[in-house]
Design a protein around this motif. Structure first.
Motif, mmCIF file in Angstrom:
data_model
loop_
_atom_site.group_PDB
_atom_site.id
_atom_site.type_symbol
_atom_site.label_atom_id
_atom_site.label_comp_id
_atom_site.label_asym_id
_atom_site.label_seq_id
_atom_site.Cartn_x
_atom_site.Cartn_y
_atom_site.Cartn_z
ATOM 1 N N GLN A 188 -7.369 7.864 2.211
ATOM 2 C CA GLN A 188 -6.855 7.674 3.391
ATOM 3 C C GLN A 188 -8.191 7.938 4.542
ATOM 4 O O GLN A 188 -8.943 9.054 4.414
ATOM 5 N N GLU A 233 -10.354 5.955 4.859
ATOM 6 C CA GLU A 233 -11.551 5.175 4.450
ATOM 7 C C GLU A 233 -11.319 3.728 4.213
ATOM 8 O O GLU A 233 -10.018 3.303 4.003
ATOM 9 N N ASP A 234 -12.043 2.855 4.403
ATOM 10 C CA ASP A 234 -11.922 1.475 4.498
ATOM 11 C C ASP A 234 -12.031 0.851 2.837
ATOM 12 O O ASP A 234 -11.909 -0.198 2.483
ATOM 13 N N LYS A 235 -13.043 1.568 2.186
ATOM 14 C CA LYS A 235 -13.461 1.022 0.842
ATOM 15 C C LYS A 235 -12.170 1.308 -0.245
ATOM 16 O O LYS A 235 -11.332 2.206 -0.266
ATOM 17 N N TRP A 236 -12.098 0.335 -1.061
ATOM 18 C CA TRP A 236 -11.052 0.185 -1.969
ATOM 19 C C TRP A 236 -11.990 0.275 -3.551
ATOM 20 O O TRP A 236 -13.055 -0.336 -3.829
ATOM 21 N N GLU A 256 1.018 -1.272 0.140
ATOM 22 C CA GLU A 256 -0.100 0.042 0.137
ATOM 23 C C GLU A 256 0.936 1.301 -0.070
ATOM 24 O O GLU A 256 1.720 1.308 0.824
#
Length: 165
Positions: free
Chosen positions: A155, A157-160, A123
């Protein structure tokens, strides 16, 4: 980490100790590919800018279609050998900043996460206007490490979101 660019901060704390020695090999492989893409995009952007007619800034100029064809072909030469599943896709643009210019930013941070011998996650966190991150999942095949997937996010956030190399 002796081969990785000096400016980058590398964090291997999320990797099992038995896999931390892979960090240099995998990160160097990935950074080299990203730097090649950066260099290509920078060159093509400069050549494209030179073709622009200031009197017709939004018109396709002679040589631009050929430049796009060259860009696509040269980009495939870089990405196909580095990808687990090469595609015709990838970046459909070049500009300033380039897609991976963040590698030269002083605050760019690299996280190396490896919990098995055949899969690693890299990452890269950076800021260009907003705090962003790219995630590369690399897998080992008979020819070495390859990029299996690429995603981007923001950054905090957990969503990709799916992306391409």
């Amino acid at each position: 980490m002796d081969k990785t660019p000096q400016k980058l901060t590398i964090d291997v704390s999320q990797s099992s100790e038995k896999f931390q020695h892979f960090a240099d090999e995998i990160i160097c492989f990935l950074i080299e590919i990203l730097q090649e893409i950066h260099t290509l995009e920078k060159e093509i952007f400069e050549r494209s800018s030179a073709l622009k007619n200031p009197d017709e800034p939004h018109q396709v100029q002679p040589g631009e279609k050929e430049l796009w064809t060259e860009f696509t072909q040269r980009r495939k030469v870089i990405t196909a050998p580095a990808s687990l599943k090469p595609t015709d896709g990838g970046s459909n643009s070049f500009g300033k900043p380039t897609k991976y210019e963040y590698l030269s930013y002083s605050k760019t941070k690299v996280l190396f996460i490896m919990k098995s011998a055949k899969r690693a996650v890299v990452e890269i966190q950076y800021e260009y206007g907003i705090e962003s991150k790219d995630q590369f999942v690399l897998k080992r095949d008979e020819n070495g490490w390859k990029v299996a997937t690429k995603k981007y996010g923001f950054q905090g956030e957990d969503k990709w979101y799916k992306s391409q190399l």
